[in-house]
Design a protein around this motif. Structure first.
Motif, PDB file in Angstrom:
ATOM      1  N   ALA A  69       0.767  -1.130  -0.163  1.00 59.40           N
ATOM      2  CA  ALA A  69      -0.113  -0.037  -0.145  1.00 59.40           C
ATOM      3  C   ALA A  69       0.947   1.169  -0.023  1.00 59.40           C
ATOM      4  N   ALA A  70       2.052   1.426   0.913  1.00 57.81           N
ATOM      5  CA  ALA A  70       2.872   2.366   0.818  1.00 57.81           C
ATOM      6  C   ALA A  70       3.335   2.556  -0.354  1.00 57.81           C
ATOM      7  N   VAL A  71       3.850   1.630  -1.236  1.00 57.35           N
ATOM      8  CA  VAL A  71       4.478   1.841  -2.475  1.00 57.35           C
ATOM      9  C   VAL A  71       3.478   2.139  -3.641  1.00 57.35           C
ATOM     10  N   SER A  72       2.284   1.589  -3.626  1.00 61.67           N
ATOM     11  CA  SER A  72       1.363   2.058  -4.575  1.00 61.67           C
ATOM     12  C   SER A  72       0.787   3.348  -4.343  1.00 61.67           C
ATOM     13  N   MET A  73       0.496   3.883  -3.220  1.00 61.25           N
ATOM     14  CA  MET A  73      -0.026   4.889  -2.872  1.00 61.25           C
ATOM     15  C   MET A  73       0.858   6.032  -3.287  1.00 61.25           C
ATOM     16  N   SER A  74       2.240   5.805  -2.928  1.00 62.55           N
ATOM     17  CA  SER A  74       3.219   7.137  -3.395  1.00 62.55           C
ATOM     18  C   SER A  74       3.283   7.196  -5.070  1.00 62.55           C
ATOM     19  N   LYS A  75       3.020   6.021  -5.602  1.00 59.94           N
ATOM     20  CA  LYS A  75       3.015   6.114  -7.148  1.00 59.94           C
ATOM     21  C   LYS A  75       1.751   6.870  -7.402  1.00 59.94           C
ATOM     22  N   ARG A  76       0.729   6.388  -6.952  1.00 59.19           N
ATOM     23  CA  ARG A  76      -0.767   6.924  -7.362  1.00 59.19           C
ATOM     24  C   ARG A  76      -0.560   8.521  -7.035  1.00 59.19           C
ATOM     25  N   VAL A  77      -0.262   9.055  -5.938  1.00 58.14           N
ATOM     26  CA  VAL A  77      -0.216  10.342  -5.539  1.00 58.14           C
ATOM     27  C   VAL A  77       0.648  11.156  -6.416  1.00 58.14           C
ATOM     28  N   ALA A  78       1.900  10.617  -6.751  1.00 57.26           N
ATOM     29  CA  ALA A  78       2.776  11.390  -7.721  1.00 57.26           C
ATOM     30  C   ALA A  78       2.049  11.655  -8.962  1.00 57.26           C
ATOM     31  N   ARG A  79       1.585  10.556  -9.534  1.00 50.37           N
ATOM     32  CA  ARG A  79       1.041  10.661 -10.719  1.00 50.37           C
ATOM     33  C   ARG A  79      -0.201  11.704 -10.830  1.00 50.37           C
ATOM     34  N   GLU A  80      -1.241  11.446  -9.744  1.00 51.68           N
ATOM     35  CA  GLU A  80      -2.385  12.813  -9.580  1.00 51.68           C
ATOM     36  C   GLU A  80      -1.704  14.001  -9.537  1.00 51.68           C
ATOM     37  N   MET A  81      -0.642  14.120  -8.841  1.00 50.17           N
ATOM     38  CA  MET A  81      -0.155  15.547  -8.924  1.00 50.17           C
ATOM     39  C   MET A  81       0.942  15.814  -9.803  1.00 50.17           C
ATOM     40  N   SER A  82       1.160  14.982 -10.788  1.00 50.08           N
ATOM     41  CA  SER A  82       2.062  15.376 -11.943  1.00 50.08           C
ATOM     42  C   SER A  82       3.690  15.778 -11.189  1.00 50.08           C
ATOM     43  N   LEU A  83       3.994  14.922 -10.179  1.00 48.16           N
ATOM     44  CA  LEU A  83       5.089  15.273  -9.600  1.00 48.16           C
ATOM     45  C   LEU A  83       6.245  14.103  -9.668  1.00 48.16           C
ATOM     46  N   SER A  84       7.753  14.430  -9.545  1.00 44.20           N
ATOM     47  CA  SER A  84       8.482  13.301  -9.688  1.00 44.20           C
ATOM     48  C   SER A  84       8.464  12.548  -8.473  1.00 44.20           C
ATOM     49  N   ARG A  85       8.843  11.431  -8.842  1.00 43.64           N
ATOM     50  CA  ARG A  85       8.930  10.064  -7.738  1.00 43.64           C
ATOM     51  C   ARG A  85      10.052  10.444  -6.478  1.00 43.64           C
ATOM     52  N   ARG A  86      10.861  11.630  -6.996  1.00 42.30           N
ATOM     53  CA  ARG A  86      11.928  12.065  -6.061  1.00 42.30           C
ATOM     54  C   ARG A  86      11.117  13.100  -4.957  1.00 42.30           C
ATOM     55  N   ILE A  87      10.065  13.610  -5.454  1.00 39.63           N
ATOM     56  CA  ILE A  87       9.226  14.493  -4.563  1.00 39.63           C
ATOM     57  C   ILE A  87       8.247  13.626  -3.761  1.00 39.63           C
ATOM     58  N   VAL A  88       7.552  12.748  -4.325  1.00 39.56           N
ATOM     59  CA  VAL A  88       6.557  11.752  -3.524  1.00 39.56           C
ATOM     60  C   VAL A  88       7.155  10.444  -3.630  1.00 39.56           C
ATOM     61  N   SER A  89       7.552  10.199  -2.513  1.00 35.99           N
ATOM     62  CA  SER A  89       8.418   8.772  -2.262  1.00 35.99           C
ATOM     63  C   SER A  89       7.905   7.833  -1.306  1.00 35.99           C
ATOM     64  N   TYR A  90       8.452   6.803  -1.223  1.00 36.46           N
ATOM     65  CA  TYR A  90       8.148   5.599  -0.191  1.00 36.46           C
ATOM     66  C   TYR A  90       9.209   5.025   0.379  1.00 36.46           C
ATOM     67  N   GLN A  91       8.919   4.592   1.725  1.00 34.52           N
ATOM     68  CA  GLN A  91      10.038   3.964   2.546  1.00 34.52           C
ATOM     69  C   GLN A  91       9.332   2.857   3.030  1.00 34.52           C
ATOM     70  N   ILE A  92       9.673   1.625   2.931  1.00 33.85           N
ATOM     71  CA  ILE A  92       9.465   0.479   3.471  1.00 33.85           C
ATOM     72  C   ILE A  92      10.547  -0.328   4.079  1.00 33.85           C
ATOM     73  N   ARG A  93      10.366  -1.451   4.750  1.00 31.65           N
ATOM     74  CA  ARG A  93      11.472  -2.002   5.753  1.00 31.65           C
ATOM     75  C   ARG A  93      12.817  -2.063   5.085  1.00 31.65           C
ATOM     76  N   TYR A  94      13.081  -2.641   3.925  1.00 29.14           N
ATOM     77  CA  TYR A  94      14.272  -2.852   3.255  1.00 29.14           C
ATOM     78  C   TYR A  94      14.538  -2.129   1.998  1.00 29.14           C
ATOM     79  N   GLU A  95      13.516  -1.237   1.469  1.00 34.03           N
ATOM     80  CA  GLU A  95      13.419  -0.706   0.278  1.00 34.03           C
ATOM     81  C   GLU A  95      12.948   0.871   0.348  1.00 34.03           C
ATOM     82  N   GLY A  96      13.387   1.744  -0.521  1.00 29.64           N
ATOM     83  CA  GLY A  96      12.575   2.964  -0.585  1.00 29.64           C
ATOM     84  C   GLY A  96      13.155   3.558  -1.774  1.00 29.64           C
TER      85      GLY A  96
END
Length: 186
Positions: free
Chosen positions: A135-162
């Protein structure tokens, strides 16, 4: 604050503040609170960060119940240390709240050279927790797309990845990541 659609409450905002209203007792022993004027916490000017959305995304966004109380939510966040937002599944809490705060200047990086507190934006990073990694990964992608922002600005962090960078302003994370970050603050 409640948004009512077809007679049913769809979203609400509650701020956690102590009541400062004095209590008065009348002749029969009944108590009532005495209204006091509200004191402004901040006289900072309003900040607006423009976001350019795809027309189709904007049309879908306008259908979400939470959009009707955007101003009340932003004001509650500005005026209170803690704000609890409750709403039904699908009302737009996860995807729209970070957008409201971003557009109100909450994700804007503060300038180290800005010594005048009256002109500072609220600043800071906007953090959103999700109970599951996917959910953290998919929501970051969705919000970045909705706002037309880079994935560097709208990001995610999960246990071993981000994909969090120094440019990150909106960060989706699991509950565990937030807990670890809070522990590091002490």
């Amino acid at each position: 604050i409640e948004d009512t659609v077809d007679g049913q409450s769809k979203s609400s905002v509650s701020s956690a503040t102590k009541s400062t209203e004095p209590i008065r007792e009348d002749e029969q022993g009944k108590t009532e609170s005495v209204a006091q004027p509200k004191v402004e916490r901040s006289s900072r000017p309003a900040v607006f960060v423009p976001v350019h959305r795809d027309p189709e995304i904007q049309a879908n966004r306008l259908q979400l119940p939470i959009l009707g109380i955007e101003q009340e939510i932003v004001e509650a966040v500005r005026e209170n240390d803690v704000v609890i937002v409750c709403g039904e599944t699908g009302s737009g809490k996860t995807t729209q709240l970070p957008q409201f705060l971003f557009e109100a200047g909450f994700g804007k990086k503060r300038s180290d050279n800005d010594d005048d507190d009256t002109n500072k934006s609220p600043g800071g990073m906007i953090g959103i927790t999700e109970p599951r990694r996917v959910a953290a990964v998919s929501m970051s992608k969705r919000v970045a797309r909705e706002m037309s922002l880079s994935r560097r600005i709208v990001s995610y962090q999960i246990r071993y990845e981000g994909n969090v960078t120094d440019d990150t302003v909106i960060k989706f994370m699991t509950d565990g990541v937030l807990l670890r970050e809070v522990q590091q603050d002490f």
